[in-house]
Motif scaffolding. Structure first.
Motif, mmCIF file in Angstrom:
data_model
loop_
_atom_site.group_PDB
_atom_site.id
_atom_site.type_symbol
_atom_site.label_atom_id
_atom_site.label_comp_id
_atom_site.label_asym_id
_atom_site.label_seq_id
_atom_site.Cartn_x
_atom_site.Cartn_y
_atom_site.Cartn_z
ATOM 1 N N PHE A 1 57.119 23.465 4.925
ATOM 2 C CA PHE A 1 58.040 23.697 3.824
ATOM 3 C C PHE A 1 58.873 22.434 3.596
ATOM 4 O O PHE A 1 59.259 21.743 4.537
ATOM 5 C CB PHE A 1 58.988 24.855 4.123
ATOM 6 C CG PHE A 1 58.344 26.205 4.134
ATOM 7 C CD1 PHE A 1 57.781 26.735 2.977
ATOM 8 C CD2 PHE A 1 58.306 26.968 5.292
ATOM 9 C CE1 PHE A 1 57.185 27.980 2.973
ATOM 10 C CE2 PHE A 1 57.722 28.217 5.304
ATOM 11 C CZ PHE A 1 57.158 28.725 4.147
ATOM 12 N N THR A 2 59.181 22.156 2.328
ATOM 13 C CA THR A 2 60.066 21.052 1.988
ATOM 14 C C THR A 2 60.649 21.305 0.599
ATOM 15 O O THR A 2 60.159 22.172 -0.141
ATOM 16 C CB THR A 2 59.331 19.701 2.027
ATOM 17 O OG1 THR A 2 60.288 18.633 1.908
ATOM 18 C CG2 THR A 2 58.300 19.577 0.902
ATOM 19 N N GLN A 3 61.663 20.566 0.260
ATOM 20 C CA GLN A 3 62.264 20.754 -1.063
ATOM 21 C C GLN A 3 61.463 19.969 -2.119
ATOM 22 O O GLN A 3 60.828 18.964 -1.795
ATOM 23 C CB GLN A 3 63.741 20.327 -1.076
ATOM 24 C CG GLN A 3 64.011 18.846 -1.143
ATOM 25 C CD GLN A 3 64.069 18.187 0.220
ATOM 26 O OE1 GLN A 3 63.493 18.662 1.195
ATOM 27 N NE2 GLN A 3 64.765 17.062 0.286
ATOM 28 N N PRO A 4 61.462 20.427 -3.359
ATOM 29 C CA PRO A 4 60.754 19.700 -4.417
ATOM 30 C C PRO A 4 61.519 18.444 -4.808
ATOM 31 O O PRO A 4 62.751 18.438 -4.867
ATOM 32 C CB PRO A 4 60.704 20.707 -5.573
ATOM 33 C CG PRO A 4 61.892 21.595 -5.344
ATOM 34 C CD PRO A 4 62.074 21.675 -3.862
ATOM 35 N N PHE A 5 60.793 17.383 -5.068
ATOM 36 C CA PHE A 5 61.396 16.130 -5.509
ATOM 37 C C PHE A 5 62.039 16.356 -6.877
ATOM 38 O O PHE A 5 61.464 16.976 -7.761
ATOM 39 C CB PHE A 5 60.310 15.056 -5.602
ATOM 40 C CG PHE A 5 60.835 13.653 -5.667
ATOM 41 C CD1 PHE A 5 61.997 13.279 -5.021
ATOM 42 C CD2 PHE A 5 60.140 12.688 -6.391
ATOM 43 C CE1 PHE A 5 62.468 11.969 -5.076
ATOM 44 C CE2 PHE A 5 60.598 11.381 -6.455
ATOM 45 C CZ PHE A 5 61.769 11.020 -5.798
ATOM 46 N N GLY A 6 63.261 15.850 -7.031
ATOM 47 C CA GLY A 6 63.981 16.041 -8.278
ATOM 48 C C GLY A 6 65.156 16.987 -8.139
ATOM 49 O O GLY A 6 65.940 17.136 -9.080
ATOM 50 N N ASP B 1 71.947 20.609 -2.595
ATOM 51 C CA ASP B 1 72.811 21.724 -3.004
ATOM 52 C C ASP B 1 72.130 22.664 -3.993
ATOM 53 O O ASP B 1 72.701 23.715 -4.333
ATOM 54 C CB ASP B 1 74.111 21.196 -3.615
ATOM 55 C CG ASP B 1 73.874 20.315 -4.834
ATOM 56 O OD1 ASP B 1 72.936 19.489 -4.798
ATOM 57 O OD2 ASP B 1 74.627 20.430 -5.816
ATOM 58 N N GLU B 2 70.939 22.338 -4.446
ATOM 59 C CA GLU B 2 70.217 23.178 -5.408
ATOM 60 C C GLU B 2 69.084 23.969 -4.763
ATOM 61 O O GLU B 2 68.402 24.737 -5.446
ATOM 62 C CB GLU B 2 69.644 22.306 -6.523
ATOM 63 C CG GLU B 2 70.689 21.561 -7.337
ATOM 64 C CD GLU B 2 70.061 20.723 -8.431
ATOM 65 O OE1 GLU B 2 70.300 21.030 -9.613
ATOM 66 O OE2 GLU B 2 69.321 19.763 -8.110
ATOM 67 N N ILE B 3 68.876 23.783 -3.476
ATOM 68 C CA ILE B 3 67.692 24.360 -2.844
ATOM 69 C C ILE B 3 67.905 25.827 -2.477
ATOM 70 O O ILE B 3 68.908 26.207 -1.886
ATOM 71 C CB ILE B 3 67.298 23.551 -1.589
ATOM 72 C CG1 ILE B 3 66.979 22.103 -1.978
ATOM 73 C CG2 ILE B 3 66.113 24.197 -0.881
ATOM 74 C CD1 ILE B 3 65.919 21.946 -3.056
ATOM 75 N N THR B 4 66.909 26.649 -2.848
ATOM 76 C CA THR B 4 66.841 28.052 -2.460
ATOM 77 C C THR B 4 65.435 28.330 -1.950
ATOM 78 O O THR B 4 64.533 27.479 -2.070
ATOM 79 C CB THR B 4 67.137 28.981 -3.657
ATOM 80 O OG1 THR B 4 66.055 28.869 -4.609
ATOM 81 C CG2 THR B 4 68.451 28.613 -4.332
ATOM 82 N N THR B 5 65.234 29.527 -1.432
ATOM 83 C CA THR B 5 63.884 29.881 -0.996
ATOM 84 C C THR B 5 62.922 29.933 -2.184
ATOM 85 O O THR B 5 61.716 29.753 -2.013
ATOM 86 C CB THR B 5 63.882 31.246 -0.274
ATOM 87 O OG1 THR B 5 64.523 32.213 -1.109
ATOM 88 C CG2 THR B 5 64.613 31.148 1.049
ATOM 89 N N ASP B 6 63.451 30.164 -3.377
ATOM 90 C CA ASP B 6 62.592 30.290 -4.559
ATOM 91 C C ASP B 6 62.002 28.967 -5.023
ATOM 92 O O ASP B 6 60.939 28.954 -5.653
ATOM 93 C CB ASP B 6 63.372 30.919 -5.719
ATOM 94 C CG ASP B 6 63.713 32.376 -5.481
ATOM 95 O OD1 ASP B 6 62.990 33.024 -4.694
ATOM 96 O OD2 ASP B 6 64.697 32.852 -6.062
ATOM 97 N N ASN B 7 62.681 27.847 -4.751
ATOM 98 C CA ASN B 7 62.134 26.579 -5.247
ATOM 99 C C ASN B 7 61.568 25.675 -4.151
ATOM 100 O O ASN B 7 61.147 24.557 -4.437
ATOM 101 C CB ASN B 7 63.158 25.821 -6.109
ATOM 102 C CG ASN B 7 64.443 25.482 -5.361
ATOM 103 O OD1 ASN B 7 64.476 25.429 -4.141
ATOM 104 N ND2 ASN B 7 65.513 25.247 -6.121
ATOM 105 N N LEU B 8 61.544 26.157 -2.910
ATOM 106 C CA LEU B 8 60.904 25.367 -1.852
ATOM 107 C C LEU B 8 59.392 25.296 -2.061
ATOM 108 O O LEU B 8 58.787 26.204 -2.623
ATOM 109 C CB LEU B 8 61.190 25.968 -0.482
ATOM 110 C CG LEU B 8 62.567 25.689 0.125
ATOM 111 C CD1 LEU B 8 62.760 26.514 1.381
ATOM 112 C CD2 LEU B 8 62.742 24.199 0.427
ATOM 113 N N LEU B 9 58.815 24.203 -1.581
ATOM 114 C CA LEU B 9 57.370 24.014 -1.635
ATOM 115 C C LEU B 9 56.773 24.174 -0.245
ATOM 116 O O LEU B 9 57.445 23.944 0.764
ATOM 117 C CB LEU B 9 57.024 22.605 -2.123
ATOM 118 C CG LEU B 9 57.587 22.128 -3.454
ATOM 119 C CD1 LEU B 9 57.183 20.671 -3.673
ATOM 120 C CD2 LEU B 9 57.102 23.012 -4.591
#
Length: 259
Positions: A66-71, A75-83
């Protein structure tokens, strides 16, 4: 009648370890939720630097992580937008693309089967030390969890998007839990997400303490044997999980969000 006041220190520590393992609180989050919480916790702790930095948590069986999307900022990361991506940085789940610098995470995971989470950030005090080309000095009880566990990359290899940088960074990290990268920032390799998050917080705090102390005088070394004792004491798995749970509760309260 008191029964512990005559016990030796090692016996008391052994007894306390058992109680810590059984009684300290921990959160009941999924791995994906813990990654999102780590992003928010580290943002609240001053580790944000715009779009720079990555947090990954690896499934040791599949090698996917799992990692956060580039861009997006921490402070914007949730389980819904993780990759979820594979080690070639191909997206398995989610929308968007990972940060191309995640490539060096794949190198670390390949070299270190014990690692379950990697954090790379550019916090201000660690970054300031990196500009001075100074290794991190551990000389306070709170930061002894880092004692003899922070490598130092003295030469900046440039933007870490190639395999060359992955080889260099994984090589300098070796078997340690963290590394200070000159003219760059911090990389942490923890056994668990909770451990990695606690290490990252303390690395930045240690750098801040170092800069404050060096401004006032010469930093004195701690006793190596006692520092190793403190290192192992603080890095107990349940203690890391309890510390993570505290920062998660605090951050959710302060930022008014849920995962």
């Amino acid at each position: 009648m008191e029964t512990t006041l005559t016990m030796d220190k090692q016996s008391i520590m052994a007894k306390s370890r058992e109680e810590i393992a059984q009684k300290l609180p921990e959160g009941k989050w999924s791995e994906k939720q813990k990654v999102a919480l780590t992003c928010r916790i580290l943002f609240a702790q001053g580790h944000d630097s715009g779009l720079a930095g990555q947090i990954t948590a690896c499934d040791k069986h599949s090698g996917e992580y799992f990692t956060q999307p580039f861009g997006y900022g921490f402070d914007e990361i949730t389980t819904d937008n993780l990759l979820k991506v594979n080690k070639d940085l191909e997206v398995i789940e989610g929308d968007g693309m990972p940060n191309p610098a995640n490539r060096f995470h794949s190198w670390i995971y390949n070299a270190r089967p014990d690692v379950g989470c990697i954090i790379h950030t550019h916090p201000p005090h660690v970054s300031a030390l990196s500009m001075l080309e100074r290794p991190l000095k551990i000389s306070h009880m709170d930061t002894c969890m880092l004692y003899d566990d922070v490598a130092f990359l003295a030469k900046w290899p440039g933007v870490p998007v190639g395999n060359e940088e992955g080889e260099i960074i994984s090589g300098i990290l070796g078997d340690k839990r963290a590394a200070l990268l000159c003219h760059h920032g911090l990389v942490v390799a923890g056994r668990t997400i909770e451990e990695a998050c606690m290490l990252a917080i303390q690395c930045e705090r240690a750098a801040k303490l170092q800069l404050l102390a060096e401004a006032a005088g010469e930093i004195k070394e701690v006793n190596p044997e006692l520092a190793k004792e403190a290192h192992d004491w603080i890095l107990q798995d349940k203690r890391s999980k309890a510390g993570f749970a505290y920062y998660a509760r605090r951050t959710q309260k302060e930022c008014d969000f849920t995962v």
